[in-house]
Structure formats: C-alpha cells, structure tokens
Design a protein around this motif. Structure first.
Motif, PDB file in Angstrom:
ATOM      1  N   VAL A   1       0.786  -1.089  -0.057  1.00 19.46           N
ATOM      2  CA  VAL A   1       0.184  -0.071  -0.116  1.00 19.46           C
ATOM      3  C   VAL A   1       0.944   1.300  -0.093  1.00 19.46           C
ATOM      4  O   VAL A   1       2.154   1.089   0.344  1.00 19.46           O
ATOM      5  CB  VAL A   1      -0.871  -0.130   1.194  1.00 19.46           C
ATOM      6  N   LEU A   2       0.398   2.356  -0.403  1.00 16.29           N
ATOM      7  CA  LEU A   2       1.220   3.662  -0.292  1.00 16.29           C
ATOM      8  C   LEU A   2       2.254   3.487  -1.255  1.00 16.29           C
ATOM      9  O   LEU A   2       3.322   4.029  -0.995  1.00 16.29           O
ATOM     10  CB  LEU A   2       1.524   4.226   1.022  1.00 16.29           C
ATOM     11  N   SER A   3       2.072   3.001  -2.158  1.00 17.18           N
ATOM     12  CA  SER A   3       3.179   2.690  -3.304  1.00 17.18           C
ATOM     13  C   SER A   3       4.838   2.331  -2.616  1.00 17.18           C
ATOM     14  O   SER A   3       5.665   2.694  -3.168  1.00 17.18           O
ATOM     15  CB  SER A   3       3.230   3.991  -4.194  1.00 17.18           C
ATOM     16  N   GLY A   4       4.454   1.614  -1.567  1.00 15.07           N
ATOM     17  CA  GLY A   4       5.687   0.934  -0.758  1.00 15.07           C
ATOM     18  C   GLY A   4       6.460   1.988   0.051  1.00 15.07           C
ATOM     19  O   GLY A   4       7.505   1.764   0.459  1.00 15.07           O
ATOM     20  N   ASP A   5       5.502   3.089   0.248  1.00 10.25           N
ATOM     21  CA  ASP A   5       6.342   4.265   1.477  1.00 10.25           C
ATOM     22  C   ASP A   5       6.616   3.293   2.531  1.00 10.25           C
ATOM     23  O   ASP A   5       6.234   2.246   2.933  1.00 10.25           O
ATOM     24  CB  ASP A   5       5.005   5.153   1.619  1.00 10.25           C
ATOM     25  N   SER A   6       7.421   4.111   3.274  1.00 12.61           N
ATOM     26  CA  SER A   6       7.942   3.541   4.545  1.00 12.61           C
ATOM     27  C   SER A   6       6.936   3.258   5.659  1.00 12.61           C
ATOM     28  O   SER A   6       6.949   2.437   6.750  1.00 12.61           O
ATOM     29  CB  SER A   6       8.978   4.356   5.235  1.00 12.61           C
TER      30      SER A   6
ATOM     31  N   ASP B   1       9.610  15.893   3.561  1.00 20.90           N
ATOM     32  CA  ASP B   1       8.368  15.235   3.220  1.00 20.90           C
ATOM     33  C   ASP B   1       7.495  14.760   4.206  1.00 20.90           C
ATOM     34  O   ASP B   1       8.136  14.100   5.254  1.00 20.90           O
ATOM     35  CB  ASP B   1       8.614  14.276   2.265  1.00 20.90           C
ATOM     36  N   VAL B   2       6.444  15.259   4.303  1.00 16.93           N
ATOM     37  CA  VAL B   2       5.476  14.817   5.516  1.00 16.93           C
ATOM     38  C   VAL B   2       4.176  14.048   4.777  1.00 16.93           C
ATOM     39  O   VAL B   2       3.506  14.484   3.863  1.00 16.93           O
ATOM     40  CB  VAL B   2       4.782  16.184   6.153  1.00 16.93           C
ATOM     41  N   LEU B   3       4.087  12.900   5.553  1.00 18.11           N
ATOM     42  CA  LEU B   3       2.832  12.237   5.128  1.00 18.11           C
ATOM     43  C   LEU B   3       2.117  11.658   6.456  1.00 18.11           C
ATOM     44  O   LEU B   3       2.611  11.147   7.289  1.00 18.11           O
ATOM     45  CB  LEU B   3       3.271  11.018   4.323  1.00 18.11           C
ATOM     46  N   MET B   4       0.719  11.841   6.318  1.00 20.45           N
ATOM     47  CA  MET B   4      -0.009  11.584   7.270  1.00 20.45           C
ATOM     48  C   MET B   4      -1.308  10.597   6.917  1.00 20.45           C
ATOM     49  O   MET B   4      -2.000  11.496   6.259  1.00 20.45           O
ATOM     50  CB  MET B   4      -0.421  12.468   8.479  1.00 20.45           C
ATOM     51  N   VAL B   5      -1.750   9.535   7.386  1.00 26.24           N
ATOM     52  CA  VAL B   5      -2.779   8.761   6.867  1.00 26.24           C
ATOM     53  C   VAL B   5      -3.552   8.583   8.119  1.00 26.24           C
ATOM     54  O   VAL B   5      -3.308   7.816   8.977  1.00 26.24           O
ATOM     55  CB  VAL B   5      -2.179   7.712   5.917  1.00 26.24           C
ATOM     56  N   ALA B   6      -5.120   8.950   8.054  1.00 24.22           N
ATOM     57  CA  ALA B   6      -5.940   8.519   8.853  1.00 24.22           C
ATOM     58  C   ALA B   6      -6.464   7.153   8.699  1.00 24.22           C
ATOM     59  O   ALA B   6      -6.563   6.860   7.596  1.00 24.22           O
ATOM     60  CB  ALA B   6      -7.026   9.426   9.027  1.00 24.22           C
ATOM     61  N   THR B   7      -6.344   6.398   9.757  1.00 25.80           N
ATOM     62  CA  THR B   7      -6.840   5.045   9.765  1.00 25.80           C
ATOM     63  C   THR B   7      -8.034   4.778  10.589  1.00 25.80           C
ATOM     64  O   THR B   7      -8.115   4.098  11.631  1.00 25.80           O
ATOM     65  CB  THR B   7      -5.740   3.856  10.101  1.00 25.80           C
ATOM     66  N   GLY B   8      -9.411   5.622  10.200  1.00 24.53           N
ATOM     67  CA  GLY B   8     -10.373   5.606  11.047  1.00 24.53           C
ATOM     68  C   GLY B   8     -10.576   6.753  12.005  1.00 24.53           C
ATOM     69  O   GLY B   8      -9.545   7.594  11.994  1.00 24.53           O
TER      70      GLY B   8
ATOM     71  N   ARG C   1       4.493  10.041   9.274  1.00 26.32           N
ATOM     72  CA  ARG C   1       6.079  10.329   9.253  1.00 26.32           C
ATOM     73  C   ARG C   1       6.332  11.830   9.052  1.00 26.32           C
ATOM     74  O   ARG C   1       5.504  12.213   8.295  1.00 26.32           O
ATOM     75  CB  ARG C   1       6.756   9.432   8.331  1.00 26.32           C
ATOM     76  N   MET C   2       7.384  12.302   9.522  1.00 25.10           N
ATOM     77  CA  MET C   2       7.647  13.914   9.092  1.00 25.10           C
ATOM     78  C   MET C   2       9.042  13.270   8.559  1.00 25.10           C
ATOM     79  O   MET C   2      10.182  13.010   9.427  1.00 25.10           O
ATOM     80  CB  MET C   2       7.913  14.697  10.358  1.00 25.10           C
ATOM     81  N   GLY C   3       9.501  13.214   7.376  1.00 24.58           N
ATOM     82  CA  GLY C   3      10.707  12.992   6.825  1.00 24.58           C
ATOM     83  C   GLY C   3      10.714  11.642   6.980  1.00 24.58           C
ATOM     84  O   GLY C   3       9.730  10.766   6.824  1.00 24.58           O
ATOM     85  N   PRO C   4      11.939  10.961   7.504  1.00 20.07           N
ATOM     86  CA  PRO C   4      11.830   9.546   7.848  1.00 20.07           C
ATOM     87  C   PRO C   4      11.589   9.122   9.279  1.00 20.07           C
ATOM     88  O   PRO C   4      11.530   8.028   9.514  1.00 20.07           O
ATOM     89  CB  PRO C   4      13.446   9.278   7.595  1.00 20.07           C
ATOM     90  N   VAL C   5      11.089  10.089   9.851  1.00 18.09           N
ATOM     91  CA  VAL C   5      10.772   9.859  11.395  1.00 18.09           C
ATOM     92  C   VAL C   5       9.237   9.456  11.405  1.00 18.09           C
ATOM     93  O   VAL C   5       8.549  10.430  11.095  1.00 18.09           O
ATOM     94  CB  VAL C   5      11.140  11.001  12.471  1.00 18.09           C
ATOM     95  N   LYS C   6       9.078   8.344  12.009  1.00 21.44           N
ATOM     96  CA  LYS C   6       7.572   8.142  12.134  1.00 21.44           C
ATOM     97  C   LYS C   6       6.928   8.843  13.345  1.00 21.44           C
ATOM     98  O   LYS C   6       7.609   9.304  14.356  1.00 21.44           O
ATOM     99  CB  LYS C   6       7.594   6.505  12.746  1.00 21.44           C
ATOM    100  N   VAL C   7       5.576   9.124  13.275  1.00 21.77           N
ATOM    101  CA  VAL C   7       4.889   9.866  14.020  1.00 21.77           C
ATOM    102  C   VAL C   7       3.959   8.807  14.797  1.00 21.77           C
ATOM    103  O   VAL C   7       3.338   7.940  14.213  1.00 21.77           O
ATOM    104  CB  VAL C   7       3.891  10.732  13.511  1.00 21.77           C
TER     105      VAL C   7
END
Length: 372
Positions: free
Chosen positions: A188-193, A325-332, A339-345
């Motif tokens: 999922v997410l095209s293989g994002d971390s 690069d920041v990516l946040m995905v709601a799961t419900g 993550r913020m860059g390579p650092v997981k949130v």
C-alpha cells in the motif's frame, strides 16, 4: 489605474491567494481588484470526503460552504466572484476566456493565478470537486445511499485516499460489511515506509488488503452490482465499487508550452509559470513535489507574497514550503500512521492532527479569510 488579479480555482490555493491579497495587499495597493473564478459556488473540503460518504457522520455544511459570502467584508469594487470554468488563456493579450451559465466572458488581467487543481478521473466518486456544487452534492448523496445498503464494498487504489476510505468504512461498520482494499502495487502507499504500519492498522479494523491486485476494468451488473476485473483475470462482484486511483490536472485550458510532460503547470522557484509573464500557480496544479493540503497553503502564501512584492516594484522571492516530506494517513476515527521525513509519528498524534476531524474545523476560516 486598476491592477486586476484574476485567480482561477475556488479551493485551498485559489481562495487562499485571493483572501491574502485582499487582506494584506489591498490596503497598500489601493487600485487592486481580485476576480476569483470557480466552477463550484461552494468551497468543498475534500479532505473530509472519505468520512462524508458514511451516512450520518457529517452534515453537508461541515464540508461545503458558499465561497462568495466569505468575501462580503471587502469593498465591492475590490472583489468579484464568478461561477464558471476557464476555457482558454491568451498569454500575449493577457486575457482569460470563462464559460458561465449566462454565456462566455473574457477577463483582462495584470496578474493571473492558476489554481484549478486536479480532478478524479472517475467522476462517480466525490474525492475531488469534479463539477459544480450541485453535481458534487448529488454524487455524495448517491454514494451515501449505496454505502448504507451495501454488504460488500471494494475500494480500489491503495494511496492515501484509498486507505482512508477503507478505514472509515471498516471503522464504522466493523463486521457488518466486508471491505476489500485493492492495491495495484506490492505494498500500500506505493511502498512508502509507512506501508507496514498502515497495513497493520487496516487489518485491525478488519479490512481485507489485497496486494498486487491491479484493476483493469469494471462494469455494472444490473442496478446494484459491479464486476471488478483484475489484471490477473480474477473477477470480483461487489455491491459497491469505489475507485480512488487516477488524478488528472485541470490544465486543458492552458497553452501546451506552460505545462510539464505530465500536464501539470511548469513553474520556477518563485512559483511563476515558465514561458509566461505575470502568471503564477499554486496547489495541486503544480504537483510539487506532490498534491497536499499543507503544501497548497504554503504555496498560496508564497504566491500572494510575491504578487504583493511585484505590485510594489520589488523582486519576488523563492517560495518556501516544507523542509521535509510529511505524510499522515488517518486509519479510522481513533488512529493513524504518519511520518515527518523519515521519522515515524505516533498513531495518537496522527489522530489528533488529522484523523479526529479531517480539518473540517478550519473550513469556516478558509471561507471567510480568518485562517490567513
């Protein structure tokens, strides 16, 4: 002599540029006029569309509000709102051709802002405001009615939108509905971390995640079923098919020499459009580095600032967006992954930042300009 700024697009970037110019530039540039053109009479908070499809969770006014009334506080001669769509731009003559319900209009501009964003390739889903307010409202109602009665739902495309759609449905209905998420890629997410974290969250909710399951076709069977055909040849019959893959830039009205090979607007570090004078762009229409609510807001602020500088006889400055690069995905409605860059949130942080409300509390501020 009036300085006319024509802004094309009534979503995050376009509305943001218009408000900022009227709030901060107009007091110094007395002859400034902003014309905002939008095919949608309402500001559609599409970030919440993934939740709005679940009947009863959100009222329409929580994700769609009239644009024009938010600008009523500005002088009448300083602002004009046009419901219509751009049909063509003449860079040499500095004109824009607009199609409205009352016929064609040609607008002259001193500066032009391109913020018409992207659209969903499939017009039967509400992830983007593909049409007018009325058309979007009809699509949303139809999907809500189908969600209510469906027992088996297939969500195709495992990017952020697809993940959030599947999660919202599974969170609300649990074992009452079978929710399948199809990913065309190996992850999922095209293989994002974040892929493994998101997959784990989805499985907790009961979503069936199918990887390497690329959709090649779909067609209706009768009035209430859809057959989804995978690249492998497998066929899945479902009560409701929700495709989330496929976004196209709304740039058909622009000359080809203003676009990249992928049909997005080609810009420099000032967010000026290359090969055009006094033309700027912001939001998903530039896809730099990708489409994002936060990026659109930062880009809109930068474009408004640079137009302000140029109108005052100063040089524009490079537009700064995000340092990482920041990516946040709601799961419900209780968790998420980010993550913020390579650092997981932490999941709870993603929930608080995004998943709790999907930002709908900010809609009134965007409409009336108090958010800027």
């Amino acid at each position: 002599m009036t300085q006319t700024i024509v802004v094309l697009g009534g979503a995050y970037a376009g509305v943001g540029v218009a408000h900022r110019l009227l709030k901060y530039t107009k007091p110094q540039v007395k002859d400034l006029k902003v014309i905002l053109v939008s095919k949608n009479s309402h500001f559609y908070w599409n970030l919440a569309s993934v939740r709005a499809i679940v009947p009863g969770l959100l009222k329409e006014e929580q994700y769609a509000q009239p644009i024009e009334k938010g600008f009523a506080k500005y002088p009448a001669d300083a602002f004009e709102f046009i419901v219509g769509s751009a049909e063509g731009v003449d860079i040499a003559d500095k004109t824009v051709k607009i199609a409205t319900k009352d016929g064609e209009r040609v607008l002259n501009y001193d500066h032009l802002v391109l913020a018409t964003g992207t659209r969903a390739v499939n017009e039967t889903v509400p992830w983007k405001s593909n049409g007018t307010y009325e058309e979007t409202a009809v699509v949303m109602t139809q999907i809500q009615n189908r969600v209510k009665t469906a027992k088996h739902i297939v969500v195709a495309g495992a990017g952020s939108t697809g993940v959030e759609v599947a999660a919202e449905l599974a969170f609300e209905y649990g074992k009452d509905k079978e929710v399948i998420l199809l990913s065309g890629d190996d992850e999922v997410l095209s293989g994002d971390s974040l892929a493994s974290n998101v997959t784990a969250e989805l499985k907790k909710l009961g979503v069936q995640v199918r990887k390497s399951a690329r959709v090649v076709d779909s067609h209706a069977i009768g009035d209430d079923k859809t057959e989804v055909v995978l690249q492998s040849g497998e066929k899945i019959v479902t009560d409701l098919y929700l495709p989330t893959m496929g976004m196209a830039p709304n740039t058909e009205y622009l000359p080809a020499n203003l676009l990249t090979d992928k049909k997005f607007v080609d810009i420099d570090e000032f967010y000026q459009v290359k090969n055009a004078k006094n033309v700027w762009a912001a939001g998903d229409i530039v896809w730099k580095p990708r489409g994002s609510f936060v990026l659109s807001d930062k880009q809109a602020a930068g474009v408004a600032k640079n137009i302000d500088l140029v109108l005052k006889g100063k040089a524009p400055v490079p537009v700064k967006t995000l340092p990482m690069d920041v990516l946040m995905v709601a799961t419900g409605r209780s968790r998420g992954a980010g993550r913020m860059g390579p650092v997981k949130v932490f999941s709870i942080m993603v929930y608080m930042i995004k998943g709790k409300t999907l930002g709908i509390q900010s809609l009134p501020g965007y409409v009336d300009g108090s958010a800027f």
